[in-house]
Write a protein that holds these residues in place. Structure first.
Motif, PDB file in Angstrom:
ATOM      1  N   GLU A 404     -54.794 -54.094  62.753  1.00 60.64           N
ATOM      2  CA  GLU A 404     -53.953 -53.156  61.998  1.00 60.64           C
ATOM      3  C   GLU A 404     -54.006 -51.766  62.615  1.00 60.64           C
ATOM      4  O   GLU A 404     -52.997 -51.046  62.623  1.00 60.64           O
ATOM      5  CB  GLU A 404     -54.404 -53.101  60.541  1.00 60.64           C
ATOM      6  CG  GLU A 404     -53.486 -52.254  59.662  1.00 60.64           C
ATOM      7  CD  GLU A 404     -53.861 -52.322  58.194  1.00 60.64           C
ATOM      8  OE1 GLU A 404     -53.340 -51.495  57.424  1.00 60.64           O
ATOM      9  OE2 GLU A 404     -54.663 -53.201  57.829  1.00 60.64           O
ATOM     10  N   ALA A 405     -55.178 -51.372  63.123  1.00 62.33           N
ATOM     11  CA  ALA A 405     -55.259 -50.082  63.801  1.00 62.33           C
ATOM     12  C   ALA A 405     -54.343 -50.041  65.016  1.00 62.33           C
ATOM     13  O   ALA A 405     -53.692 -49.025  65.294  1.00 62.33           O
ATOM     14  CB  ALA A 405     -56.705 -49.807  64.215  1.00 62.33           C
ATOM     15  N   THR A 406     -54.253 -51.152  65.738  1.00 59.19           N
ATOM     16  CA  THR A 406     -53.355 -51.215  66.897  1.00 59.19           C
ATOM     17  C   THR A 406     -51.901 -51.152  66.456  1.00 59.19           C
ATOM     18  O   THR A 406     -51.076 -50.487  67.099  1.00 59.19           O
ATOM     19  CB  THR A 406     -53.622 -52.510  67.684  1.00 59.19           C
ATOM     20  OG1 THR A 406     -54.998 -52.559  68.068  1.00 59.19           O
ATOM     21  CG2 THR A 406     -52.748 -52.565  68.930  1.00 59.19           C
ATOM     22  N   ASP A 407     -51.565 -51.841  65.371  1.00 59.71           N
ATOM     23  CA  ASP A 407     -50.187 -51.779  64.868  1.00 59.71           C
ATOM     24  C   ASP A 407     -49.794 -50.355  64.496  1.00 59.71           C
ATOM     25  O   ASP A 407     -48.692 -49.888  64.824  1.00 59.71           O
ATOM     26  CB  ASP A 407     -50.035 -52.701  63.660  1.00 59.71           C
ATOM     27  CG  ASP A 407     -50.202 -54.171  64.021  1.00 59.71           C
ATOM     28  OD1 ASP A 407     -50.011 -54.496  65.213  1.00 59.71           O
ATOM     29  OD2 ASP A 407     -50.530 -54.978  63.127  1.00 59.71           O
ATOM     30  N   GLN A 408     -50.686 -49.647  63.809  1.00 56.78           N
ATOM     31  CA  GLN A 408     -50.398 -48.259  63.454  1.00 56.78           C
ATOM     32  C   GLN A 408     -50.254 -47.391  64.693  1.00 56.78           C
ATOM     33  O   GLN A 408     -49.367 -46.527  64.760  1.00 56.78           O
ATOM     34  CB  GLN A 408     -51.509 -47.725  62.550  1.00 56.78           C
ATOM     35  CG  GLN A 408     -51.623 -48.445  61.218  1.00 56.78           C
ATOM     36  CD  GLN A 408     -52.830 -48.003  60.417  1.00 56.78           C
ATOM     37  OE1 GLN A 408     -53.599 -47.135  60.846  1.00 56.78           O
ATOM     38  NE2 GLN A 408     -53.021 -48.603  59.247  1.00 56.78           N
ATOM     39  N   ALA A 409     -51.111 -47.632  65.687  1.00 51.37           N
ATOM     40  CA  ALA A 409     -51.031 -46.841  66.916  1.00 51.37           C
ATOM     41  C   ALA A 409     -49.731 -47.114  67.668  1.00 51.37           C
ATOM     42  O   ALA A 409     -49.070 -46.181  68.150  1.00 51.37           O
ATOM     43  CB  ALA A 409     -52.238 -47.147  67.805  1.00 51.37           C
ATOM     44  N   LEU A 457     -59.481 -51.211  70.184  1.00 49.49           N
ATOM     45  CA  LEU A 457     -58.213 -50.482  70.067  1.00 49.49           C
ATOM     46  C   LEU A 457     -57.781 -49.915  71.412  1.00 49.49           C
ATOM     47  O   LEU A 457     -56.617 -50.052  71.813  1.00 49.49           O
ATOM     48  CB  LEU A 457     -58.362 -49.361  69.036  1.00 49.49           C
ATOM     49  CG  LEU A 457     -57.201 -48.366  68.936  1.00 49.49           C
ATOM     50  CD1 LEU A 457     -55.930 -49.062  68.480  1.00 49.49           C
ATOM     51  CD2 LEU A 457     -57.557 -47.221  67.986  1.00 49.49           C
ATOM     52  N   VAL A 458     -58.721 -49.294  72.118  1.00 52.87           N
ATOM     53  CA  VAL A 458     -58.398 -48.749  73.439  1.00 52.87           C
ATOM     54  C   VAL A 458     -57.983 -49.855  74.398  1.00 52.87           C
ATOM     55  O   VAL A 458     -57.038 -49.712  75.183  1.00 52.87           O
ATOM     56  CB  VAL A 458     -59.603 -47.957  73.989  1.00 52.87           C
ATOM     57  CG1 VAL A 458     -59.358 -47.522  75.435  1.00 52.87           C
ATOM     58  CG2 VAL A 458     -59.875 -46.739  73.114  1.00 52.87           C
ATOM     59  N   SER A 459     -58.660 -50.993  74.313  1.00 53.69           N
ATOM     60  CA  SER A 459     -58.297 -52.122  75.171  1.00 53.69           C
ATOM     61  C   SER A 459     -56.919 -52.665  74.825  1.00 53.69           C
ATOM     62  O   SER A 459     -56.137 -53.033  75.717  1.00 53.69           O
ATOM     63  CB  SER A 459     -59.351 -53.219  75.037  1.00 53.69           C
ATOM     64  OG  SER A 459     -59.000 -54.361  75.789  1.00 53.69           O
ATOM     65  N   ASN A 460     -56.586 -52.698  73.527  1.00 57.80           N
ATOM     66  CA  ASN A 460     -55.264 -53.193  73.125  1.00 57.80           C
ATOM     67  C   ASN A 460     -54.141 -52.276  73.570  1.00 57.80           C
ATOM     68  O   ASN A 460     -53.002 -52.725  73.735  1.00 57.80           O
ATOM     69  CB  ASN A 460     -55.213 -53.370  71.603  1.00 57.80           C
ATOM     70  CG  ASN A 460     -56.117 -54.489  71.111  1.00 57.80           C
ATOM     71  OD1 ASN A 460     -56.501 -55.371  71.873  1.00 57.80           O
ATOM     72  ND2 ASN A 460     -56.456 -54.452  69.835  1.00 57.80           N
ATOM     73  N   ALA A 521     -65.375 -40.868  74.423  1.00 61.57           N
ATOM     74  CA  ALA A 521     -65.362 -40.876  75.886  1.00 61.57           C
ATOM     75  C   ALA A 521     -64.432 -41.961  76.414  1.00 61.57           C
ATOM     76  O   ALA A 521     -63.727 -41.755  77.417  1.00 61.57           O
ATOM     77  CB  ALA A 521     -66.779 -41.082  76.415  1.00 61.57           C
ATOM     78  N   ALA A 522     -64.397 -43.133  75.754  1.00 58.33           N
ATOM     79  CA  ALA A 522     -63.489 -44.198  76.191  1.00 58.33           C
ATOM     80  C   ALA A 522     -62.030 -43.780  76.037  1.00 58.33           C
ATOM     81  O   ALA A 522     -61.184 -44.106  76.881  1.00 58.33           O
ATOM     82  CB  ALA A 522     -63.775 -45.469  75.398  1.00 58.33           C
ATOM     83  N   MET A 523     -61.711 -43.047  74.982  1.00 65.54           N
ATOM     84  CA  MET A 523     -60.334 -42.587  74.789  1.00 65.54           C
ATOM     85  C   MET A 523     -59.943 -41.559  75.839  1.00 65.54           C
ATOM     86  O   MET A 523     -58.834 -41.601  76.398  1.00 65.54           O
ATOM     87  CB  MET A 523     -60.189 -42.003  73.380  1.00 65.54           C
ATOM     88  CG  MET A 523     -60.387 -43.030  72.274  1.00 65.54           C
ATOM     89  SD  MET A 523     -60.367 -42.296  70.617  1.00 65.54           S
ATOM     90  CE  MET A 523     -60.714 -43.736  69.608  1.00 65.54           C
ATOM     91  N   LEU A 524     -60.838 -40.627  76.118  1.00 66.46           N
ATOM     92  CA  LEU A 524     -60.559 -39.653  77.175  1.00 66.46           C
ATOM     93  C   LEU A 524     -60.400 -40.341  78.526  1.00 66.46           C
ATOM     94  O   LEU A 524     -59.537 -39.961  79.329  1.00 66.46           O
ATOM     95  CB  LEU A 524     -61.687 -38.619  77.229  1.00 66.46           C
ATOM     96  CG  LEU A 524     -61.616 -37.589  78.351  1.00 66.46           C
ATOM     97  CD1 LEU A 524     -60.346 -36.750  78.260  1.00 66.46           C
ATOM     98  CD2 LEU A 524     -62.855 -36.693  78.340  1.00 66.46           C
ATOM     99  N   ALA A 525     -61.204 -41.371  78.774  1.00 64.99           N
ATOM    100  CA  ALA A 525     -61.116 -42.084  80.043  1.00 64.99           C
ATOM    101  C   ALA A 525     -59.755 -42.744  80.214  1.00 64.99           C
ATOM    102  O   ALA A 525     -59.181 -42.738  81.314  1.00 64.99           O
ATOM    103  CB  ALA A 525     -62.231 -43.128  80.130  1.00 64.99           C
ATOM    104  N   GLN A 526     -59.198 -43.304  79.148  1.00 69.27           N
ATOM    105  CA  GLN A 526     -57.892 -43.954  79.276  1.00 69.27           C
ATOM    106  C   GLN A 526     -56.789 -42.935  79.552  1.00 69.27           C
ATOM    107  O   GLN A 526     -55.853 -43.216  80.313  1.00 69.27           O
ATOM    108  CB  GLN A 526     -57.579 -44.743  78.014  1.00 69.27           C
ATOM    109  CG  GLN A 526     -56.363 -45.648  78.169  1.00 69.27           C
ATOM    110  CD  GLN A 526     -56.178 -46.558  76.977  1.00 69.27           C
ATOM    111  OE1 GLN A 526     -55.910 -46.087  75.874  1.00 69.27           O
ATOM    112  NE2 GLN A 526     -56.334 -47.860  77.183  1.00 69.27           N
TER     113      GLN A 526
END
Length: 657
Positions: A404-409, A457-460, A521-526
């Motif tokens: 669901e977090a991915t759907d919202q994103a 989420l970051v991977s999706n 850090a993972a979000m900044l990396a992407q």
């Protein structure tokens, strides 16, 4: 459960209330709501005409105002509006009654077609008990009709069964007239009351508005005025647009049914206009009646298929073209709220309440928006999300629901970029988690779950990141186009400066002290990966276990340490100093995340090559081509020198002793 209490999110801040402080404030509103429902139920004979009059006043007030702007006096404008509306309603009712009478006279002629189709279904191999029972019912009704016709055709024939004879006294003409008129007195009186109330409310609209403001909202004049204006505009727009949509549906329906040969096509079009005011149930009833008539009229099945095709085409056009075009201002109610309101008002006031359910619920939603005691009405009925995007994401991270977090994103990323989503939603959601951790309500297991869900989420979102990376490469290859801009446009272009190109650069993003920092850090990396940089995302445990040499490549251009805790400046300074000593050729910086516009200044990181508090600033500094600063004289050597000097002094004192 006294101090643990309840959590309440107001304006993004999460506060704790005890049961004793919340329940008493809610009880008066709950008791008031029960009292209001009881009054509405037991006084419906009085309140129902008043409710109809109020809604008609909302609907007719724009017409009256327009006539007054054309120069008509107030009384003449109001009377003209009411008379015109009454004439249209009466004419509509007369036409419907006339059409219904014609349909009632023709029903007996359709009996043969109905029985024939049911028998055809039975002979086709459909051995169904329902079909058999339906056939027997239709045939028995047909026999009764035939017997009644034979008895009327041969009045002199001897009856087959004895007839019961009852002697009536001759009635007087006045009594007969009274028996005919008495059932109509109630509806006529209610209709007259509604008309009179509408006239007086339109005449004294401004005075009633001022009295209502003085009664309920004199202390907050601005809020009360906004509530009245919003309620009036919402209801008026809803009623007007619903009428236009229904007419745009009913008129083509009547024309289409007339073209294919359905009897009394005008009746079905007019009924569709009225029934579509009833949410969800009305359109179904408006569809079933013509379909049943087509089933009864035509011996075959072609007419049924034609009528079904007409309804399907009209529904598609109305739902996808007409309604989105005309409903520029929606009612502000959620679909579930409309259904629940229809059930409630139908139970309370019957079929009329079902028709009035949506406008009345709109008024309740507006009341909940502007009156704090009834805020729960806006939460229950409103269509706007009750949680901010960052709060919704944090709730999904806590629940361990990456889907669901991915759907919202993905829904938000249809209009925004990953940089905007992570900076305005994801990082603030992690800041909410950090606030709960500092308050002691987030366990280590929950923090780890938040990290794992955020990582998924970051991977999706990796596919979206690749699409943005390809888009960046295409834009980078088209840099030979020259655009002339005025000085004002140049200033605006500097405000929306894009991130630097990361091609050929290696950046390491490391979490500072916990799993939440690792997720940031993972979000900044992407985001850095989208800019074309080679990115390595490491966890805080790699630093704690002294495994950073195995994680950080030797040729790294920048190292970014991420912190969500606002009190981590001292620990950030230690890590920055360590990485600058170990990797002197890399730019080393720290990010202390903040969701505020001004951010948080990092005065304690004097030796860092850069500091940042937002994702955009962190990405820009990490991809910067500036040279790293030189590290000052190591503090560790000074400490060893002082320790050596102190040890020598103690030795000399021991020798003297």
């Amino acid at each position: 459960m006294t101090e643990a209490g309840l959590k309440d999110d107001v304006g993004g801040s999460r506060r704790l209330y005890s049961i004793s402080s919340v329940s008493p404030s809610r009880m008066p509103a709950f008791a008031t709501m029960l009292a209001v429902v009881a009054i509405l139920y037991f006084a419906k004979e009085v309140l129902l005409p008043l409710a109809i009059a109020v809604l008609l006043t909302f609907a007719l007030s724009p017409i009256s105002s327009r006539l007054r702007k054309l120069g008509l006096p107030r009384i003449l404008a109001v009377v003209t509006t009411v008379v015109l509306a009454s004439f249209i309603l009466v004419l509509f009712a007369l036409v419907v009654a006339w059409q219904v009478a014609e349909v009632a006279q023709d029903l007996s002629t359709y009996q043969g077609n109905i029985i024939g189709k049911i028998r055809a279904l039975q002979e086709s191999g459909t051995d169904n008990g329902i079909v058999k029972r339906l056939t027997s019912v239709v045939e028995s009704v047909g026999r009764e009709i035939d017997n009644a016709g034979q008895n009327q055709a041969a009045p002199g024939a001897a009856p087959r069964e004895p007839l019961l004879v009852e002697i009536f006294a001759p009635s007087r003409p006045i009594e007969t007239l009274t028996s005919l008129i008495s059932p109509l007195l109630g509806p006529i009186a209610s209709l007259g009351l509604v008309v009179v109330v509408v006239i007086f409310m339109l005449l004294e609209r401004e005075d009633l508005r001022d009295r209502f403001i003085r009664l309920v909202g004199y202390g907050d004049l601005h809020r009360t005025t906004e509530a009245l204006q919003e309620a009036g505009s919402r209801v008026a727009v809803y009623l007007l647009m619903q009428l236009v949509v229904n007419c745009a549906y009913g008129v083509p329906l009547a024309v289409g049914l007339w073209a294919v040969g359905i009897p009394n096509a005008v009746l079905w079009g007019m009924l569709a206009i009225v029934l579509r005011f009833v949410p969800y149930i009305g359109p179904v009833i408006a569809t079933v009646l013509p379909l049943f008539l087509a089933f009864a009229v035509d011996p075959g099945w072609s007419l049924v298929l034609w009528v079904a095709a007409i309804f399907i085409v009209l529904e598609l056009i109305s739902n996808n073209i007409v309604e989105p075009w005309l409903y520029g201002s929606r009612t502000g109610l959620s679909p579930l709220a409309i259904i629940v309101a229809a059930i409630f008002w139908a139970w309370l006031w019957g079929p009329v309440g079902l028709i009035l359910s949506t406008p009345l619920t709109v008024c309740l939603a507006v009341l909940g928006r502007y009156v704090p005691q009834f805020e729960f009405l806006e939460i229950l009925f409103g269509s706007e999300p009750v949680l901010d995007p960052k709060e919704r994401l944090y709730q999904r991270l806590l629940a361990g629901d990456p889907d669901e977090a991915t759907d919202q994103a993905e829904e938000m990323l249809e209009e925004d970029y990953l940089e905007d989503y992570y900076g305005s939603v994801a990082i603030p959601a992690l800041l909410l988690a950090e606030q709960d951790r500092r308050r002691g309500v987030l366990t280590p297991e929950q923090m780890e779950q938040v990290y794992e869900t955020a990582t998924v989420l970051v991977s999706n979102l990796e596919d979206i990141a690749q699409e943005e990376e390809e888009e960046e490469e295409q834009e980078g290859s088209n840099t030979t186009v020259e655009i002339s801009m005025t000085p004002g446009e140049e200033e605006n272009s500097q405000e929306v400066e894009e991130l630097p190109d990361g091609a050929g650069k290696t950046v390491v993003c490391i979490g500072g002290r916990g799993p939440l920092d690792d997720a940031s850090a993972a979000m900044l990396a992407q985001v850095l990966q989208v800019q074309g940089a080679a990115v390595v995302a490491a966890r805080h445990s790699d630093i704690a276990n002294r495994r950073s040499r195995d994680v950080i490549p030797k040729g790294a251009n920048a190292i970014v340490v991420c912190f969500l805790n606002e009190d981590s400046a001292k620990h950030a300074a230690i890590l920055v100093r360590r990485f600058k000593r170990m990797y002197p050729s890399a730019r080393v910086g720290a990010v202390l995340w903040s969701d505020s516009a001004d951010g948080r200044p990092l005065l304690a990181l004097a030796e860092a090559d850069f500091t940042a508090s937002t994702l955009t600033d962190a990405a820009r500094e990490a991809l910067s081509g500036e040279a790293p600063s030189l590290l000052a004289h190591p503090r560790k050597i000074q400490i060893r020198t002082r320790r050596t000097a102190g040890k020598a002094a103690s030795v000399s004192k021991g020798a003297e002793a």
